[in-house]
Design a protein around this motif. Sequence first.
Motif, PDB file in Angstrom:
ATOM      1  N   ALA A 333      57.637  32.706  28.300  1.00 27.92           N
ATOM      2  CA  ALA A 333      58.275  32.951  29.590  1.00 27.92           C
ATOM      3  C   ALA A 333      58.023  31.788  30.530  1.00 27.92           C
ATOM      4  CB  ALA A 333      57.748  34.247  30.210  1.00 27.92           C
ATOM      5  N   THR A 334      58.935  31.594  31.458  1.00 27.70           N
ATOM      6  CA  THR A 334      58.798  30.504  32.422  1.00 27.70           C
ATOM      7  C   THR A 334      58.214  30.967  33.745  1.00 27.70           C
ATOM      8  OG1 THR A 334      61.070  30.874  33.177  1.00 27.70           O
ATOM      9  CG2 THR A 334      60.746  29.250  31.426  1.00 27.70           C
ATOM     10  N   THR A 335      57.895  32.242  33.828  1.00 29.19           N
ATOM     11  CA  THR A 335      57.316  32.794  35.050  1.00 29.19           C
ATOM     12  C   THR A 335      56.478  34.010  34.677  1.00 29.19           C
ATOM     13  OG1 THR A 335      57.850  33.546  37.298  1.00 29.19           O
ATOM     14  CG2 THR A 335      59.277  34.327  35.516  1.00 29.19           C
ATOM     15  N   GLY A 336      55.807  34.604  35.667  1.00 27.38           N
ATOM     16  CA  GLY A 336      55.057  35.819  35.395  1.00 27.38           C
ATOM     17  C   GLY A 336      55.984  36.923  34.916  1.00 27.38           C
ATOM     18  N   ASP A 337      55.539  37.671  33.913  1.00 22.47           N
ATOM     19  CA  ASP A 337      56.376  38.735  33.343  1.00 22.47           C
ATOM     20  C   ASP A 337      55.485  39.937  33.045  1.00 22.47           C
ATOM     21  OD1 ASP A 337      57.905  40.449  31.745  1.00 22.47           O
ATOM     22  OD2 ASP A 337      59.033  38.800  30.855  1.00 22.47           O
ATOM     23  N   GLY A 338      55.623  40.992  33.863  1.00 17.21           N
ATOM     24  CA  GLY A 338      54.770  42.166  33.724  1.00 17.21           C
ATOM     25  C   GLY A 338      54.949  42.886  32.401  1.00 17.21           C
ATOM     26  N   THR A 339      56.177  43.019  31.939  1.00 19.49           N
ATOM     27  CA  THR A 339      56.411  43.727  30.679  1.00 19.49           C
ATOM     28  C   THR A 339      55.890  42.922  29.496  1.00 19.49           C
ATOM     29  OG1 THR A 339      58.396  44.721  31.661  1.00 19.49           O
ATOM     30  CG2 THR A 339      58.125  44.926  29.289  1.00 19.49           C
ATOM     31  N   LEU A 340      56.117  41.621  29.513  1.00 16.43           N
ATOM     32  CA  LEU A 340      55.572  40.757  28.467  1.00 16.43           C
ATOM     33  C   LEU A 340      54.049  40.844  28.439  1.00 16.43           C
ATOM     34  CD1 LEU A 340      55.791  38.450  26.361  1.00 16.43           C
ATOM     35  CD2 LEU A 340      55.766  36.850  28.290  1.00 16.43           C
ATOM     36  N   THR A 341      53.425  40.818  29.611  1.00 22.12           N
ATOM     37  CA  THR A 341      51.971  40.930  29.686  1.00 22.12           C
ATOM     38  C   THR A 341      51.492  42.235  29.073  1.00 22.12           C
ATOM     39  OG1 THR A 341      51.889  39.577  31.689  1.00 22.12           O
ATOM     40  CG2 THR A 341      49.997  41.003  31.262  1.00 22.12           C
ATOM     41  N   SER A 342      52.189  43.325  29.398  1.00 21.66           N
ATOM     42  CA  SER A 342      51.781  44.624  28.855  1.00 21.66           C
ATOM     43  C   SER A 342      51.915  44.656  27.342  1.00 21.66           C
ATOM     44  CB  SER A 342      52.607  45.744  29.491  1.00 21.66           C
ATOM     45  OG  SER A 342      53.954  45.738  29.054  1.00 21.66           O
ATOM     46  N   ILE A 343      52.940  44.038  26.808  1.00 20.15           N
ATOM     47  CA  ILE A 343      53.123  43.985  25.359  1.00 20.15           C
ATOM     48  C   ILE A 343      51.973  43.237  24.700  1.00 20.15           C
ATOM     49  CG2 ILE A 343      54.517  42.833  23.576  1.00 20.15           C
ATOM     50  CD1 ILE A 343      56.997  43.774  25.078  1.00 20.15           C
ATOM     51  N   MET A 344      51.589  42.105  25.274  1.00 18.12           N
ATOM     52  CA  MET A 344      50.494  41.315  24.692  1.00 18.12           C
ATOM     53  C   MET A 344      49.165  42.057  24.792  1.00 18.12           C
ATOM     54  SD  MET A 344      51.884  38.752  23.398  1.00 18.12           S
ATOM     55  CE  MET A 344      53.408  37.809  23.453  1.00 18.12           C
ATOM     56  N   LEU A 345      48.942  42.747  25.903  1.00 16.46           N
ATOM     57  CA  LEU A 345      47.707  43.504  26.088  1.00 16.46           C
ATOM     58  C   LEU A 345      47.626  44.662  25.103  1.00 16.46           C
ATOM     59  CD1 LEU A 345      45.161  43.904  27.868  1.00 16.46           C
ATOM     60  CD2 LEU A 345      46.558  45.376  29.332  1.00 16.46           C
ATOM     61  N   LEU A 346      48.702  45.412  24.985  1.00 18.08           N
ATOM     62  CA  LEU A 346      48.727  46.549  24.064  1.00 18.08           C
ATOM     63  C   LEU A 346      48.662  46.097  22.608  1.00 18.08           C
ATOM     64  CD1 LEU A 346      51.450  48.618  25.942  1.00 18.08           C
ATOM     65  CD2 LEU A 346      49.003  49.161  25.808  1.00 18.08           C
ATOM     66  N   ALA A 347      49.264  44.955  22.317  1.00 17.00           N
ATOM     67  CA  ALA A 347      49.201  44.423  20.958  1.00 17.00           C
ATOM     68  C   ALA A 347      47.769  44.075  20.579  1.00 17.00           C
ATOM     69  CB  ALA A 347      50.102  43.190  20.830  1.00 17.00           C
ATOM     70  N   ARG A 348      46.998  43.596  21.551  1.00 13.63           N
ATOM     71  CA  ARG A 348      45.587  43.311  21.284  1.00 13.63           C
ATOM     72  C   ARG A 348      44.828  44.595  20.976  1.00 13.63           C
ATOM     73  NH1 ARG A 348      42.110  39.714  19.155  1.00 13.63           N
ATOM     74  NH2 ARG A 348      40.125  39.597  20.276  1.00 13.63           N
ATOM     75  N   MET A 349      45.133  45.668  21.699  1.00 15.49           N
ATOM     76  CA  MET A 349      44.516  46.956  21.412  1.00 15.49           C
ATOM     77  C   MET A 349      44.874  47.419  20.003  1.00 15.49           C
ATOM     78  SD  MET A 349      45.205  48.985  25.008  1.00 15.49           S
ATOM     79  CE  MET A 349      44.598  50.542  24.332  1.00 15.49           C
ATOM     80  N   ALA A 350      46.160  47.327  19.674  1.00 14.30           N
ATOM     81  CA  ALA A 350      46.616  47.806  18.365  1.00 14.30           C
ATOM     82  C   ALA A 350      46.042  46.972  17.231  1.00 14.30           C
ATOM     83  CB  ALA A 350      48.143  47.777  18.323  1.00 14.30           C
ATOM     84  N   ALA A 351      45.954  45.668  17.419  1.00 12.14           N
ATOM     85  CA  ALA A 351      45.483  44.783  16.354  1.00 12.14           C
ATOM     86  C   ALA A 351      43.994  44.949  16.085  1.00 12.14           C
ATOM     87  CB  ALA A 351      45.788  43.331  16.715  1.00 12.14           C
ATOM     88  N   THR A 352      43.220  45.225  17.154  1.00 10.41           N
ATOM     89  CA  THR A 352      41.762  45.323  16.992  1.00 10.41           C
ATOM     90  C   THR A 352      41.273  46.749  16.790  1.00 10.41           C
ATOM     91  OG1 THR A 352      41.426  45.518  19.394  1.00 10.41           O
ATOM     92  CG2 THR A 352      41.426  43.286  18.442  1.00 10.41           C
TER      93      THR A 352
END
Length: 443
Positions: A333-352
């Motif tokens: 992304a070229t700017t802050g993106d709340g939904t993208l951030t949430s996806i990355m955060l939740l993906a870390r939860m799911a992966a670990t």
Amino acid sequence: MARLFGTDGVRGRANADLTPELALRLNIAAARVLGAAEDRPTVVVGRDPRASGEMLQAASAAGLAAAGAEVIDLGVLPTPAVAHLTAATGADFGVMISASHNPMPDNGIKFFAAGGRKLPDDVEDAIERAMDEPAPLPQGGEVGRITSAPAPVETYIEHLVAVCPHPLDGLKVVVDAANGAAFHAAPEALRRAGADVIAINAEPDGLNINDDCGSTHVEGLRAAVVAHGADAGIALDGDADRCLAVDARGDLVDGDAIMAILALAMREAGTLKGETLVTTVMSNLGLHQAMGAAGIGLETTKVGDRYVLERLGEGGFSLGGEQSGHIVLPAHATTGDGTLTSIMLLARMAATGRSLAELASVFSPAPQVLINVRVADKSVIETDAVRTAVAEWQAKLGSDGRVLLRPSGTEPLVRVMVEASEEPVAQSVAAELAAVVENALIR
């Protein structure tokens, strides 16, 4: 004359400070500056759901067309989606009508250059100058046209799902969309990525954006997470460029904690370029300490995600953001993106397989108190009385604390921030400094 542009575009009370006339003039000038290299520049225009956005988008589109631009109306869409589509469509620039987390009566206009990037100060200054330098407008067949984009929300959702690094299967998530621009995109993107999603405050009516909901009012989200037995909660703001989170116990996980989690995840994956995180002066001392303990460098900028973006680009870094929840991932992304951030955060939860509380435990914030002081003149922070008080308290706190006063870039406020080893101390010092700011206005 005061500068028209603030830290994130032009903002004010809609139909008072920010009128359709101003929007018209501003966009004519923007087309002349940002579209100067093209005979007929293409511009994408989006807005958040607040009622005044309808008239301001119409005025903006009219100004752009009057200047000869081809205008693509994106309708209601998150700010990061407008940035993404500016790049994806090859548009010469983009326009977003939104006041982000501000109350409904406010609105704003921000611009994205080609590629979906925020404008540097000198380009904003050039647009302001162009507003005072009238030029002949095109006529006849040279006048621009306005068309609607086909399925812009779907294009954005597909992008979000495609960059999700790990399926979100098995996670139950509550999403507070702040009755804002991501009311459909955020819940749908998380569902397609595999999460079980409960959406709240996802019914915008033009008047209820940010109204006791979203990232500025997380109380309802905290209660909903606990009531539904969810693994996490996601709080967006009105234009969905920021994200805060709530763990399963209902405890807040702010932007600093999210950055700490993502920085560690990215270093593990080998994608944290330069082993460095970029944040602003508002980030908690605890983040500095956590990153130092992990061997990750931390660079600070002025407040505003535009300055974080600038430093990310200069240093070639891959993660940055603000305590408020503006998180920037330049790879996606070229700017802050709340939904993208949430996806990355939740993906870390799911992966670990680890809970959000466990992941966030790497970050222990120092007690921090923030007081917003409403002022008539934000230059009050430059007075001798205020400067002296700040210097005296910083000396008393020493390395165990920090004092920061700064003017808001979007509201008539001075933000007084104090950190200390003990919360009562931070509260006492912040209250005293807030009183100094208030009294300095009276003298």
